[in-house]
Scaffold this motif. Structure first.
Motif, PDB file in Angstrom:
ATOM      1  N   LEU A  82      49.245 -57.905   6.128  1.00 38.06           N
ATOM      2  CA  LEU A  82      50.339 -58.308   5.226  1.00 38.06           C
ATOM      3  C   LEU A  82      51.726 -57.505   5.783  1.00 38.06           C
ATOM      4  O   LEU A  82      52.726 -58.249   5.564  1.00 38.06           O
ATOM      5  CB  LEU A  82      50.031 -57.909   3.846  1.00 38.06           C
ATOM      6  CG  LEU A  82      49.212 -58.645   2.886  1.00 38.06           C
ATOM      7  CD1 LEU A  82      49.045 -57.914   1.450  1.00 38.06           C
ATOM      8  CD2 LEU A  82      49.884 -60.100   2.875  1.00 38.06           C
TER       9      LEU A  82
ATOM     10  N   GLY B   8      50.619 -57.728  -3.287  1.00 39.80           N
ATOM     11  CA  GLY B   8      49.864 -58.807  -2.736  1.00 39.80           C
ATOM     12  C   GLY B   8      48.554 -58.521  -2.800  1.00 39.80           C
ATOM     13  O   GLY B   8      47.910 -59.676  -2.994  1.00 39.80           O
TER      14      GLY B   8
ATOM     15  N   TYR C 286      50.979 -66.605   2.438  1.00 44.66           N
ATOM     16  CA  TYR C 286      50.095 -65.779   1.704  1.00 44.66           C
ATOM     17  C   TYR C 286      49.263 -66.449   0.987  1.00 44.66           C
ATOM     18  O   TYR C 286      48.233 -66.288   0.989  1.00 44.66           O
ATOM     19  CB  TYR C 286      51.290 -64.895   0.869  1.00 44.66           C
ATOM     20  CG  TYR C 286      50.608 -63.910  -0.286  1.00 44.66           C
ATOM     21  CD1 TYR C 286      49.816 -63.135   0.280  1.00 44.66           C
ATOM     22  CD2 TYR C 286      50.526 -64.400  -1.635  1.00 44.66           C
ATOM     23  CE1 TYR C 286      49.074 -62.243  -0.863  1.00 44.66           C
ATOM     24  CE2 TYR C 286      50.043 -63.587  -2.557  1.00 44.66           C
ATOM     25  CZ  TYR C 286      49.131 -62.600  -2.200  1.00 44.66           C
ATOM     26  OH  TYR C 286      48.449 -61.791  -3.239  1.00 44.66           O
TER      27      TYR C 286
END
Length: 465
Positions: free
Chosen positions: A301, A315, A366
């Motif tokens: 990430l 996340g 994502y």
């Protein structure tokens, strides 16, 4: 565990609320896992104030993990000899005192030493909390639910470590990352003294000193050598010498336990129990899977998708919540479905999730590239972790709950350390986001392979845990 378990069964129904005992065990595990991660965000502030070198700063983390892994078997044996109550209270006292010393440290050496002592205290607490569960929750359904809650507590500690560390460091000081443990530890000590029974060691068994020394030194040397591989090649003497020394000491430990120890710290007959042997072998594999999930997904990430550290933590939050929910649900499923079925299902989720995650690239979004597969992997972790811990400890004979719990914690910790070293080598150290994505993709494919091996190992587990 005969006298301890009998006393617990006599006391629990009439005077001790089971929820209080479970909350105590979960809180102890929460503290152990939290302190492995909460300090990470505070490291820059610690370095600026205490003048650490970059290499020395790593030992604020490594000192804790090294002592935690090295002393775990000894902590488990202590829980059997002196009872979960005494061992947990002693571990909490040591952990809290070391936390106070760390929070007040004015020199780098003092802080590192305090973290080592903190890790030793944690190594007493973790197997003691498992011994509490095995001692006070004897009915299979209740034990499964207790393991689910205990596993979730560890997940919560790992999940909020970075967020809590950042908030405390920013709002107060890095010192409160450690000092907060003192009042919490005092509260848990009071609860442990009030809620748990004390049973004297009627047999007055002596500690297996030779076994304790060789096991602790061997595990510490092995983990230290693996940690060194982060900065040195595997062929380097800095890695090979401690790894080989650790393996040699562990071999000596096995000989001592098999042939010379009158009252061995780890009776080798325990390894002939299917659940103990297979469960611990699978926990080694599981350590690599968890590292691939939480550590390398965070790096993906940040280094590939460009997330900040805070956004990367956020996340991963949906996956962490999924893990906690599924871990609690698996507690209800375990008595009915059995350990084999849940492990097979978890292994299938690992293969699917990591296989999907390995396809993510620098241009991936994502939602489709990371969120979906990490939810699958997190669900797999939630199914398998409490199941494997239950399988590795449920068949512990009387008087061995602590050392079996210590063994399970040790294999999981060593598996994580080895997994981190091996997977970091596969990932590569630097490069463009595209090159890093390829390296992380290889990590995730290896993790999918570990998930497949875990699923295959599920056939060797007892049907019921």
């Amino acid at each position: 565990m005969t006298s301890i378990g009998a006393a617990a069964r006599r006391a629990t129904p009439r005077t001790i609320p089971s929820w209080l005992i479970l909350a105590l065990a979960c809180a102890g595990q929460f503290m152990v896992i939290l302190d492995a991660s909460i300090v990470n965000v505070a490291l820059p502030a610690i370095r600026a104030e205490l003048g650490f070198t970059p290499t020395g700063l790593a030992w604020v983390v490594n000192g804790y993990l090294l002592a935690f892994a090295g002393f775990m078997l000894l902590g488990g044996r202590a829980a059997d000899l002196f009872g979960p109550r005494r061992t947990l209270v002693a571990g909490l006292l040591l952990f809290s005192a070391a936390s106070l010393a760390a929070g007040l440290a004015t020199a780098a050496e003092v802080l590192v030493a305090a973290r080592v002592v903190q890790g030793a205290g944690a190594a007493m607490m973790a197997p003691a909390t498992l011994a509490v569960i095995n001692t006070y929750f004897t009915e299979p359904g209740a034990r499964a639910r207790a393991f689910g809650a205990w596993s979730s507590a560890g997940g919560v500690g790992g999940m909020i470590g970075a967020v809590a560390g950042g908030a405390i460091t920013t709002g107060l000081s890095w010192r409160w990352v450690f000092l907060i443990n003192v009042p919490v530890g005092a509260l848990l000590i009071a609860v442990a003294l009030a809620a748990l029974v004390t049973v004297r060691n009627a047999r007055r068994e002596p500690l297996d000193l030779a076994g304790a020394v060789t096991a602790t030194a061997g595990l510490a040397a092995l983990v230290y050598g693996v940690m060194q591989s982060a900065e040195h090649a595997w062929s380097s003497g800095r890695v090979l010498v401690p790894v080989l020394a650790g393996l040699l000491l562990l071999a000596v430990f096995v000989v001592v336990e098999a042939r010379f120890a009158g009252r061995p710290m780890l009776p080798l007959r325990l390894l002939r129990i299917r659940g103990v042997a297979v469960g611990n072998g699978m926990l080694l594999l599981f350590g690599g899977i968890t590292i691939a999930m939480w550590y390398f997904t965070s790096l993906f990430l940040q280094n590939v998708l460009g997330f900040s550290a805070l956004l990367a933590g956020l996340g991963q939050t949906p996956a962490a919540v999924t893990f906690m929910l599924v871990a609690r649900a698996s507690a209800a499923l375990l008595p009915r479905a059995g350990a084999r079925a849940l492990t097979l299902a978890g292994g299938a989720l690992f293969v699917a999730g990591f296989g999907w995650l390995s396809l993510a690239q620098a241009g991936s979004g994502y939602l489709t590239g990371v969120l979906g597969p990490t939810l699958l992997v997190a669900a797999g972790i939630g199914l398998t972790f409490p199941t494997l811990m239950a399988a590795a400890t449920a068949e512990a004979p009387e008087g061995a709950a602590g050392v079996v719990g210590g063994l399970a914690n040790t294999t999981s910790q060593v598996g994580s350390s080895i997994g981190l070293a091996v997977l970091a080598t596969a990932a590569g150290a630097a490069g463009s986001p595209e090159a890093l994505a390829d390296g992380y993709g290889l990590v995730f494919l290896i993790a999918a392979g570990l998930g497949l091996a875990l699923a295959a190992g599920g056939f060797l587990l007892p049907r019921r845990a």
